[in-house]
Design a protein around this motif. Structure first.
Motif, PDB file in Angstrom:
ATOM      1  N   LEU A 128      39.044  32.391  38.309  1.00 33.89           N
ATOM      2  CA  LEU A 128      38.241  33.331  38.588  1.00 33.89           C
ATOM      3  C   LEU A 128      37.971  34.316  37.301  1.00 33.89           C
ATOM      4  O   LEU A 128      36.734  34.588  37.072  1.00 33.89           O
ATOM      5  CB  LEU A 128      38.871  34.407  39.645  1.00 33.89           C
ATOM      6  CG  LEU A 128      39.323  33.786  40.984  1.00 33.89           C
ATOM      7  CD1 LEU A 128      39.641  34.782  41.780  1.00 33.89           C
ATOM      8  CD2 LEU A 128      38.074  33.127  41.562  1.00 33.89           C
ATOM      9  N   ARG A 132      33.996  34.732  35.877  1.00 35.64           N
ATOM     10  CA  ARG A 132      33.604  36.212  35.500  1.00 35.64           C
ATOM     11  C   ARG A 132      33.037  36.137  33.940  1.00 35.64           C
ATOM     12  O   ARG A 132      31.946  36.729  33.658  1.00 35.64           O
ATOM     13  CB  ARG A 132      34.796  37.307  35.713  1.00 35.64           C
ATOM     14  CG  ARG A 132      35.080  37.530  36.985  1.00 35.64           C
ATOM     15  CD  ARG A 132      33.967  38.293  37.806  1.00 35.64           C
ATOM     16  NE  ARG A 132      33.867  39.803  37.325  1.00 35.64           N
ATOM     17  CZ  ARG A 132      32.743  40.150  36.761  1.00 35.64           C
ATOM     18  NH1 ARG A 132      31.350  39.538  36.698  1.00 35.64           N
ATOM     19  NH2 ARG A 132      32.526  41.476  36.448  1.00 35.64           N
ATOM     20  N   ILE A 140      34.879  34.362  46.767  1.00 36.24           N
ATOM     21  CA  ILE A 140      35.930  33.480  47.150  1.00 36.24           C
ATOM     22  C   ILE A 140      36.344  33.838  48.478  1.00 36.24           C
ATOM     23  O   ILE A 140      36.429  35.066  48.690  1.00 36.24           O
ATOM     24  CB  ILE A 140      37.239  33.680  46.192  1.00 36.24           C
ATOM     25  CG1 ILE A 140      38.347  32.949  46.556  1.00 36.24           C
ATOM     26  CG2 ILE A 140      37.171  34.878  45.595  1.00 36.24           C
ATOM     27  CD1 ILE A 140      39.286  32.707  45.441  1.00 36.24           C
ATOM     28  N   PHE A 176      43.049  39.966  40.879  1.00 33.27           N
ATOM     29  CA  PHE A 176      41.867  39.679  41.282  1.00 33.27           C
ATOM     30  C   PHE A 176      40.873  40.636  41.122  1.00 33.27           C
ATOM     31  O   PHE A 176      39.757  40.531  40.933  1.00 33.27           O
ATOM     32  CB  PHE A 176      42.171  38.865  42.691  1.00 33.27           C
ATOM     33  CG  PHE A 176      42.936  37.685  42.657  1.00 33.27           C
ATOM     34  CD1 PHE A 176      43.144  37.093  41.623  1.00 33.27           C
ATOM     35  CD2 PHE A 176      43.560  37.401  43.928  1.00 33.27           C
ATOM     36  CE1 PHE A 176      44.224  35.905  41.868  1.00 33.27           C
ATOM     37  CE2 PHE A 176      44.653  36.317  44.224  1.00 33.27           C
ATOM     38  CZ  PHE A 176      44.669  35.764  42.933  1.00 33.27           C
ATOM     39  N   SER A 219      32.008  38.972  43.885  1.00 38.06           N
ATOM     40  CA  SER A 219      31.625  39.148  42.253  1.00 38.06           C
ATOM     41  C   SER A 219      30.559  40.474  42.383  1.00 38.06           C
ATOM     42  O   SER A 219      29.949  40.606  43.431  1.00 38.06           O
ATOM     43  CB  SER A 219      31.156  38.080  41.330  1.00 38.06           C
ATOM     44  OG  SER A 219      29.911  37.653  41.919  1.00 38.06           O
TER      45      SER A 219
END
Length: 254
Positions: A128, A132, A140, A176, A219
């Motif tokens: 992840l 990014r 996700i 996360f 995101s």
């Protein structure tokens, strides 16, 4: 765009449930976890207008994605070395990276399963982080086997030593989110007693003794497109149901 996620707890046992739900809800994408078998019934879903991609494993685990339009598989594993457990599928769909996961449960915590879960979460974090850094728009979803907060379980005391609720597990959830990801459900609903899983035992379903462990993380660019995120409890009340129920995200089209 409607995207849903559902741990079906055996696609063989729940095939008719999934087909019934697809006919009613008509999602653009359905992310499925815990297939429990090598053979995935792609033809059944193709007959309904869905392309199917699956990562399978004999008797355990397994993830699949159904899509109304073309999907392109980017990765079918998380850990670079050969991964024995089928838990990860990453696709591109209309310019959005979509990741389906079935995170390890981790119980019992005093054996090898919890270190495996921790290692898997660390590798997920790295992936992840890469996305990014690349500024890739992604979401996700799936069965995270993480209870994020006290609000997300009927009895925090009952779960405090469980692998799903241990401090180390929840720390990864916060890692996360600290990448700039958003818990889609909690953007729209801050109420307690909102769960996605109810055990088959001890009357958990009729008592609403559940936990929220199936999630969407978005995101930043996708947060701006998010219109709603809801839990559909209805399938949990069907005959011979999965112990999980679907969660649905609605995104504004790009």
């Amino acid at each position: 765009m409607k995207i849903a996620s559902w741990n079906v707890n055996s696609i063989k046992a729940r095939l008719e449930h999934v087909k019934k739900w697809l006919e009613t809800q008509q999602p653009d994408l359905l992310l499925i976890q815990e297939l429990k078998g090598i053979d995935f019934p792609s033809s059944e879903f193709e007959a309904m207008g869905y392309q199917a991609e699956a990562v399978t494993q004999k008797a355990y685990n397994g993830v699949a994605i159904l899509s109304k339009e073309k999907q392109v598989v980017i990765r079918d594993h998380l850990i670079e070395e050969e991964e024995p457990q089928a838990r990860y599928l990453e696709i591109d769909y209309k310019g959005v990276r979509v990741i389906n996961i079935y995170m390890p449960n981790g119980n019992p915590v005093d054996g090898s399963k919890y270190p495996y879960k921790i290692n898997w979460m660390e590798n997920l974090y790295k992936r992840l982080h890469e996305l990014r850094e690349e500024q890739t728009p992604f979401l996700i979803s799936g069965d995270f086997n993480i209870i994020p907060n006290n609000l997300d379980c009927h009895s925090p005391k009952a779960w405090e030593d469980d692998a799903l609720f241990r401090h180390e597990t929840r720390e990864y959830w916060h890692k996360f989110k600290n990448l700039g990801l958003y818990d889609a459900f909690r953007i729209f609903d801050q109420n307690p007693e909102k769960y996605t899983f109810w055990d088959y035992q001890a009357g958990a379903w009729p008592k609403n003794n559940g936990i929220r462990i199936d999630h969407f993380l978005l995101s930043p660019s996708l947060v701006d497109r998010a219109q709603n995120c809801v839990i559909d409890k209805e399938p949990r009340a069907w005959e011979k149901p999965s112990d999980h129920t679907p969660i649905i995200l609605e995104l504004e089209s790009a």
